[in-house]
Design an enzyme around this catalytic site. Structure first.
Site, short mmCIF file in Angstrom:
data_model
loop_
_atom_site.label_atom_id
_atom_site.label_comp_id
_atom_site.label_asym_id
_atom_site.label_seq_id
_atom_site.Cartn_x
_atom_site.Cartn_y
_atom_site.Cartn_z
N PRO A 315 -13.63 -51.72 -25.11
CG PRO A 315 -11.39 -52.27 -24.69
CD PRO A 315 -12.79 -52.52 -24.20
CB CYS A 316 -15.35 -51.86 -30.06
SG CYS A 316 -16.27 -50.32 -29.88
#
Length: 351
Positions: A315-316
């Site tokens: 989950p950048c």
């Protein structure tokens, strides 16, 4: 909805910005229809636009769906023609397609070529050939003699078989046993289409189709894994397709599809920290740098963040700037804001 948000959405409408797919719908008061952001129709004046977060809101406001952009279907949904031809290939994947075959299906060959090129980045004939070659590759890897694989996929000439194999797979049949096959599949989502690439055991890439530099990402993946990439599905792809559907409905916050990460030791360390950020929370690049014991490596962390090839799973989008602003995102800043809002809502519902 604030005036600034309306202006932002109107600008996206004028530019037909695909990064806003699923983020809003526009009702056009002068025509009574509502559209998706990328609708090809002539653009209305700002004062004639009403913006909605969902198609349901637009319907409840008495707008009817636009026939040109079909806002009630997924963007870039597979056309009936494409579905018909894909099914025909699956029914007889060894078939060599000729002009009469298109006539028998009442399909225009040039239309098929154009729609497949738009959808898959290859013509229908290339798609069918890739499917045939996928079967040949499987037979060769299983130890079947090359001549048998050649004949079973309809190639009478050995040289023609090798040439076709090389064009599609990027490798000659003689050395195929040393390489692996990756399957690539298109997944329609609420925020626009994504591409998933996986082998039989794990997912290696998941990205929005309109991500900048996607073609290079795919080529780097092909090179690093010494793989051929062909259209198709594997269990990891089927798994992530189910999980994405639940994620965008707000019913899932953690992905369990098996993945394989390909990166430097530093990148792997950063990505591991990203996976530890709970849905509904955010971290800054500085936070991540400190957590991995490299407080001065903020820029390197940002680069590693941008090199992630598994959107949403790693989950950048949960990494923001130190001042609290959302910052950039390869899938588009509007998507990033939407994802954070979705996860934030789900987070508070669970408390």
């Amino acid at each position: 909805m604030t005036d600034d948000k309306k202006q932002e959405f109107y600008k996206a409408l004028l530019e037909k910005d695909s990064a806003y797919e699923g983020l809003f719908f526009v009702g056009v008061k002068s025509t009574g229809v509502f559209c998706r952001p990328t609708c090809p129709a002539r653009k209305p004046k700002f004062e004639n636009c009403e913006f909605y977060n969902t198609a349901e809101e637009a319907l409840l406001a008495s707008f009817r769906p636009c026939r040109r952009c079909s806002p009630l279907s997924h963007p870039n949904q597979v056309s009936e023609l494409v579905q018909t031809l894909v099914q025909a290939v699956e029914e007889n994947p060894e078939k060599k397609w000729r002009e009469k075959d298109f006539r028998e299906l009442a399909v225009d060959e040039s239309t098929a070529r154009r729609q497949f090129k738009k959808r898959f980045g290859m013509t229908f004939v290339q798609y069918a050939r890739a499917r045939r070659m996928g079967i040949a590759m499987k037979e060769i890897r299983a130890g079947k003699p090359m001549i048998d694989a050649q004949l079973s996929t309809g190639y009478e000439s050995g040289s023609g078989f090798r040439d076709a194999f090389s064009r599609i797979m990027g490798d000659a049949p003689a050395s195929a046993k040393d390489n692996q096959i990756l399957k690539a599949s298109w997944i329609d989502t609420r925020l626009g289409p994504m591409i998933a690439i996986a082998d039989e055991d794990a997912l290696l890439l998941l990205e929005f189709v309109d991500r900048r530099g996607l073609e290079k990402e795919v080529e780097v993946l092909r090179s690093k894994t010494r793989s051929a990439i062909i259209p198709g599905k594997t269990r990891p792809i089927e798994s992530i397709e189910r999980e994405l559907d639940l994620y965008f409905k707000g019913e899932l916050t953690e992905f369990h599809t098996p993945v394989r990460l390909i990166g430097t030791p530093f990148q792997l360390k950063v990505w591991d920290k990203l996976k530890q950020i709970p849905a509904g929370e955010t971290r800054s690049y500085t936070d991540i740098a400190c957590e991995i014991g490299k407080p001065t490596a903020v820029r390197a962390v940002a680069r590693a963040n941008g090199s992630n090839q598994l959107a949403l799973i790693i989950p950048c989008h949960r990494v923001i700037l130190s001042d609290g602003s959302t910052g950039g995102y390869a899938g588009g800043s509007a998507r990033k804001k939407w994802l954070l809002e979705l996860e934030s809502k789900r987070h508070y519902q669970n408390q």
